[in-house]
Design an enzyme around this catalytic site. Structure first.
Site, PDB file in Angstrom:
ATOM      1  N   ASP A 119       7.109   5.683  -2.577  1.00 56.01           N
ATOM      2  CA  ASP A 119       7.307   5.051  -1.271  1.00 56.01           C
ATOM      3  C   ASP A 119       8.751   5.289  -0.851  1.00 56.01           C
ATOM      4  O   ASP A 119       9.686   4.666  -1.342  1.00 56.01           O
ATOM      5  CB  ASP A 119       6.926   3.559  -1.267  1.00 56.01           C
ATOM      6  CG  ASP A 119       7.548   2.768  -2.400  1.00 56.01           C
ATOM      7  OD1 ASP A 119       8.147   3.393  -3.302  1.00 56.01           O
ATOM      8  OD2 ASP A 119       7.451   1.533  -2.397  1.00 56.01           O
ATOM      9  N   ARG A 149      13.745   6.049  -2.960  1.00 57.23           N
ATOM     10  CA  ARG A 149      13.872   6.213  -4.406  1.00 57.23           C
ATOM     11  C   ARG A 149      14.716   7.439  -4.735  1.00 57.23           C
ATOM     12  O   ARG A 149      14.663   8.442  -4.027  1.00 57.23           O
ATOM     13  CB  ARG A 149      12.487   6.374  -5.055  1.00 57.23           C
ATOM     14  CG  ARG A 149      11.444   5.374  -4.605  1.00 57.23           C
ATOM     15  CD  ARG A 149      11.833   3.939  -4.877  1.00 57.23           C
ATOM     16  NE  ARG A 149      10.862   2.984  -4.383  1.00 57.23           N
ATOM     17  CZ  ARG A 149      11.144   1.710  -4.114  1.00 57.23           C
ATOM     18  NH1 ARG A 149      12.356   1.240  -4.309  1.00 57.23           N
ATOM     19  NH2 ARG A 149      10.190   0.902  -3.660  1.00 57.23           N
ATOM     20  N   ARG A 153      12.400  -1.920   8.372  1.00 58.59           N
ATOM     21  CA  ARG A 153      11.405  -0.965   7.881  1.00 58.59           C
ATOM     22  C   ARG A 153      10.455  -0.560   9.003  1.00 58.59           C
ATOM     23  O   ARG A 153       9.770   0.468   8.888  1.00 58.59           O
ATOM     24  CB  ARG A 153      10.612  -1.575   6.733  1.00 58.59           C
ATOM     25  CG  ARG A 153      11.428  -1.917   5.509  1.00 58.59           C
ATOM     26  CD  ARG A 153      10.595  -2.699   4.504  1.00 58.59           C
ATOM     27  NE  ARG A 153       9.481  -1.901   3.995  1.00 58.59           N
ATOM     28  CZ  ARG A 153       8.451  -2.426   3.338  1.00 58.59           C
ATOM     29  NH1 ARG A 153       8.355  -3.731   3.147  1.00 58.59           N
ATOM     30  NH2 ARG A 153       7.482  -1.641   2.903  1.00 58.59           N
ATOM     31  N   LYS A 211       1.031   2.525   6.943  1.00 65.06           N
ATOM     32  CA  LYS A 211       0.861   1.201   6.344  1.00 65.06           C
ATOM     33  C   LYS A 211       1.516   0.134   7.227  1.00 65.06           C
ATOM     34  O   LYS A 211       2.373   0.452   8.056  1.00 65.06           O
ATOM     35  CB  LYS A 211       1.464   1.178   4.936  1.00 65.06           C
ATOM     36  CG  LYS A 211       2.997   1.415   4.886  1.00 65.06           C
ATOM     37  CD  LYS A 211       3.493   1.473   3.455  1.00 65.06           C
ATOM     38  CE  LYS A 211       5.011   1.559   3.406  1.00 65.06           C
ATOM     39  NZ  LYS A 211       5.507   1.705   2.033  1.00 65.06           N
ATOM     40  N   HIS A 212       1.095  -1.142   7.103  1.00 73.52           N
ATOM     41  CA  HIS A 212       0.104  -1.737   6.208  1.00 73.52           C
ATOM     42  C   HIS A 212      -1.036  -2.235   7.084  1.00 73.52           C
ATOM     43  O   HIS A 212      -0.894  -3.273   7.735  1.00 73.52           O
ATOM     44  CB  HIS A 212       0.698  -2.898   5.433  1.00 73.52           C
ATOM     45  CG  HIS A 212       1.966  -2.575   4.684  1.00 73.52           C
ATOM     46  ND1 HIS A 212       3.199  -2.537   5.279  1.00 73.52           N
ATOM     47  CD2 HIS A 212       2.149  -2.267   3.370  1.00 73.52           C
ATOM     48  CE1 HIS A 212       4.131  -2.238   4.372  1.00 73.52           C
ATOM     49  NE2 HIS A 212       3.516  -2.070   3.196  1.00 73.52           N
ATOM     50  N   HIS A 217       4.408 -10.095  -1.164  1.00 71.68           N
ATOM     51  CA  HIS A 217       4.894  -9.963  -2.527  1.00 71.68           C
ATOM     52  C   HIS A 217       4.981 -11.328  -3.208  1.00 71.68           C
ATOM     53  O   HIS A 217       4.862 -11.434  -4.430  1.00 71.68           O
ATOM     54  CB  HIS A 217       6.290  -9.328  -2.549  1.00 71.68           C
ATOM     55  CG  HIS A 217       6.328  -7.901  -2.132  1.00 71.68           C
ATOM     56  ND1 HIS A 217       6.404  -7.515  -0.813  1.00 71.68           N
ATOM     57  CD2 HIS A 217       6.304  -6.755  -2.872  1.00 71.68           C
ATOM     58  CE1 HIS A 217       6.433  -6.194  -0.750  1.00 71.68           C
ATOM     59  NE2 HIS A 217       6.367  -5.715  -1.980  1.00 71.68           N
ATOM     60  N   ASP A 225      -2.559  -1.588  -1.112  1.00 72.19           N
ATOM     61  CA  ASP A 225      -1.198  -1.910  -1.524  1.00 72.19           C
ATOM     62  C   ASP A 225      -1.246  -2.296  -3.001  1.00 72.19           C
ATOM     63  O   ASP A 225      -2.321  -2.438  -3.598  1.00 72.19           O
ATOM     64  CB  ASP A 225      -0.652  -3.048  -0.654  1.00 72.19           C
ATOM     65  CG  ASP A 225       0.868  -3.039  -0.561  1.00 72.19           C
ATOM     66  OD1 ASP A 225       1.522  -2.381  -1.404  1.00 72.19           O
ATOM     67  OD2 ASP A 225       1.412  -3.700   0.353  1.00 72.19           O
TER      68      ASP A 225
END
Length: 389
Positions: free
Chosen positions: A131, A139, A199, A229-230, A242, A318
């Site tokens: 992601d 990342r 985001r 997404k989402h 989360h 997810d």
């Protein structure tokens, strides 16, 4: 020449927003015949007909494993921490591995123990996902580049520049063996939720769609599969999935705002979709997160929302093991089975150690008929089609 000028303008734009890409490497014509040869050919036996070229579906069906347990495993995308875990997961038949923030970056770089080595050892197709949205969700940025947040992209760049930027990103991802990027975010940031925020490209559904579409095109230009997404939209949820259960506005209200971008981006993409864990009043069973609710997948497959078209691409969940909206009530094997029965094609979760139990759980459900074999094989076909697109 036009592409070069766009790239030059993009470099200037990247300097202004603090973005750096320094760590990125960059039918024969028929011949005439005389009457004699025509007569001779008429007396000869007919030449064998050439069979039609195989379709993508034909090729994909050939790649579906023959063993039921392997077919089931191909529907699983699990997070791995290093090369050894990745190899173990793939030997168990996993259809894909997920590169997370905790993954040893040597898996992307170390000769003999990287993605290329895995492909040589395993000898079959599999997906490698990450992601990488830009901003706070990216990342190995010292390897792949430091990219601005989606909101910054939309505020400082044209859609064409974002497409070019995403192509740069996708080129870097592909060079390190990644094939699937869980981006772009299509959530519309109406309420400024911390979990969404920058985001999201915009609080305007049309702007969010325009920039998400551009970002996805750039990834596709580089051979990376984008994942929107989402679904059906997290921008107006009651919190962070989360950490807790989250509830969105009623489905009919979602159709006037949160679902608008999907009606604009999905008709023209070869990408995939990720379903989020939001509870949507008016959609399916009360209190059931979207990832576990058949009505959500039916909504996506039917395109029954403004601008929507039937979607037959791969649908991911997810994370099913690291987010409290699911993990507070279901073990990874139960969550994986429930999501696949609901309509997901690939279940995503980060608890590598539960992979074997999840395969066992789903395999037993197919054998018992609790998870219809025909449905399982339809998902397996979509997964293989994605490999040969």
């Amino acid at each position: 020449m036009f592409k070069q000028s766009r790239a030059a303008a993009l470099l200037v734009c990247l300097a202004l927003v603090g973005c750096s890409d320094e760590s990125l490497s960059t039918p024969p014509s028929p011949s005439t015949t005389d009457p004699a040869s025509v007569a001779a050919s008429s007396a000869a036996p007919p030449a064998p007909t050439t069979s039609a070229a195989p379709t993508p579906e034909d090729l994909a069906r050939e790649q579906i494993p023959g063993d039921q347990r392997a077919q089931v495993a191909s529907l699983m995308m699990v997070g791995v921490g290093n090369f050894d875990q990745a190899l173990d997961a793939l030997h168990q038949g996993a259809g894909g591995i997920f590169i997370g923030s905790w993954t040893d970056e040597a898996l992307l770089t170390e000769p003999g123990r990287n993605i290329a080595a895995l492909r040589e050892i395993v000898g079959r197709d599999f997906s490698v996902s990450i992601d990488f949205e830009g901003g706070r969700v990216q990342r190995a940025s010292h390897l792949l580049g430091d990219f601005p947040a989606p909101r910054v992209m939309a505020h400082t760049m044209t859609p064409e520049q974002v497409e070019d930027l995403a192509e740069i990103l996708g080129t870097g991802l592909a060079a390190h063996g990644v094939t699937v990027n869980f981006a772009p975010v299509v959530d519309v940031d109406a309420w400024g939720l911390p979990v969404v925020g920058d985001r999201s490209f915009s609080d305007n559904p049309d702007i969010a769609a325009t920039y998400a579409d551009a970002f996805a095109r750039g990834l596709e230009n580089a051979g990376i599969i984008p994942v929107f997404k989402h679904f059906p939209g997290h921008g107006r949820a009651s919190g962070d999935s989360h950490l807790q259960d989250v509830i969105t506005p009623h489905l009919e209200e979602m159709k006037t705002y949160d679902l608008i971008p999907y009606g604009k981006v999905l008709p023209d993409t070869g990408g995939a979709v990720m379903v989020g864990h939001m509870i949507v009043p008016g959609l399916g069973a009360d209190g059931v997160p979207s990832t576990l609710d058949p009505a959500t997948y039916q909504l996506l497959r039917s395109g029954d929302y403004p601008g929507g078209v039937p979607f037959d691409g791969v649908v991911y969940t997810d994370d099913l093991s690291g987010m409290s909206a699911i993990s507070a009530t279901l073990s990874p094997p139960d969550a994986v089975l429930t999501s696949l029965k609901a309509g997901a094609d690939q279940a995503l979760w980060i608890d590598f150690h539960s992979l074997g139990a999840a395969i066992d759980r789903v395999d037993a459900a197919v054998t018992s008929g609790d998870y219809p074999r025909e449905q399982m094989l339809e998902s397996a076909l979509r997964v293989q089609l994605q490999h040969i697109r």
